[in-house]
Design an enzyme around this catalytic site. Sequence first.
Site, PDB file in Angstrom:
ATOM      1  N   LEU A   1       0.583  -1.219   0.312  1.00 25.46           N
ATOM      2  CA  LEU A   1      -0.318   0.325   0.297  1.00 25.46           C
ATOM      3  C   LEU A   1       0.790   1.072  -0.095  1.00 25.46           C
ATOM      4  O   LEU A   1       2.059   1.600   0.686  1.00 25.46           O
ATOM      5  CB  LEU A   1      -0.747   0.142   1.150  1.00 25.46           C
ATOM      6  CG  LEU A   1      -2.155   0.982   1.488  1.00 25.46           C
ATOM      7  CD1 LEU A   1      -2.837   0.818   0.182  1.00 25.46           C
ATOM      8  CD2 LEU A   1      -2.541   0.640   2.820  1.00 25.46           C
ATOM      9  N   ASP A   2       0.800   2.151  -1.142  1.00 24.85           N
ATOM     10  CA  ASP A   2       1.527   2.942  -0.843  1.00 24.85           C
ATOM     11  C   ASP A   2       1.743   4.233   0.083  1.00 24.85           C
ATOM     12  O   ASP A   2       0.574   4.693   1.042  1.00 24.85           O
ATOM     13  CB  ASP A   2       0.801   3.992  -2.561  1.00 24.85           C
ATOM     14  CG  ASP A   2       1.574   3.443  -3.582  1.00 24.85           C
ATOM     15  OD1 ASP A   2       1.732   2.017  -3.164  1.00 24.85           O
ATOM     16  OD2 ASP A   2       1.311   3.839  -4.844  1.00 24.85           O
ATOM     17  N   PRO A   3       3.193   4.767   0.202  1.00 22.50           N
ATOM     18  CA  PRO A   3       2.573   5.778   0.741  1.00 22.50           C
ATOM     19  C   PRO A   3       1.703   6.451   1.611  1.00 22.50           C
ATOM     20  O   PRO A   3       1.321   6.803   2.945  1.00 22.50           O
ATOM     21  CB  PRO A   3       3.841   6.369   1.015  1.00 22.50           C
ATOM     22  CG  PRO A   3       4.889   5.654   0.619  1.00 22.50           C
ATOM     23  CD  PRO A   3       3.976   4.619  -0.243  1.00 22.50           C
TER      24      PRO A   3
END
Length: 318
Positions: A48-50
Amino acid sequence: MARRGKKKGRPVSGWVILDKPVGLGSTEAVSKIKWLFQAEKAGHAGTLDPLASGMLPIALGEATKTVPYVQDGAKVYRFTVAWGEERSTDDLEGPVTKTSDKRPTEDEIRALLPKYTGIILQTPPQFSAIKIGGERAYDLARDGEVVEIPPREVEIGRLELVETTPEGHSVFETECSKGTYVRSLARDMGRDLGCYGHVATLRREAVDPFTAEDLVTLAELEAAAPKRPAPDEEAPARPDYSAIDAYVVETLAALDCLPQVAVTDDSAARLRLGNAVIVRGRDAPVEAEEACATARGKLVAIGAIEAGMFKPKRVFTM
């Protein structure tokens, strides 16, 4: 023969369904959870992207053996598309590369959605973890290279326009398969609508089989974890992890997609040694390419059922 070093950490197993905050990377989140639980082993089931928030399933101990089943589960995302700008990263992080004064109407957006429903071809973003010639696409993109990433099939089970914000942004909800890039959806819809677009906010609402009810925040886990002694204090001999362990979801929960058969304690012992056992019970399947065996409600093994025999492929000790 070299001696194996003693494992560090506790032999805790199960799933922690973290509500990841914006700004925290997936690898960083796993390290934090592993430290809070003092777990021997930990891993996540899908990056999950930052810049994204929401559900990040993290496996502890023996549950890491079930990560592929959660990775393959359907995902639900809620995301906001800001129209009028396309960005190099297809989200807020990158610089603007294209602009437009046009803004789509709700009718135009809804008319487009069927094109992005079902099995579609999608080109991942330049800034993605896709490997090109052995290197990550985002590493090449950061070096200024424009790489050709081949399109791939993904499945969009549902894509709905939820609302339009006062700023004129569009909020969507989608249920999609493994490998789908929401940032690519925003980019491609913007191009089709002739106005460009990028993801302004992104939240993962669910990863099958887990739901919002399973979510736990970092703050809740930090509050439940045993207090660390100060440098001048002596550490307790047996820290109490009962409060934080209460947030752990059983490993078996990850295998809702598989048929389950209950076995006796004796059969469980045989399975853990790698031996096949007879599957008993009126409703027990005679054949199954993949199934899981349980004893007293606990996961014992994943394997195949052939001619009424359960043959273990992966066993669980706890």
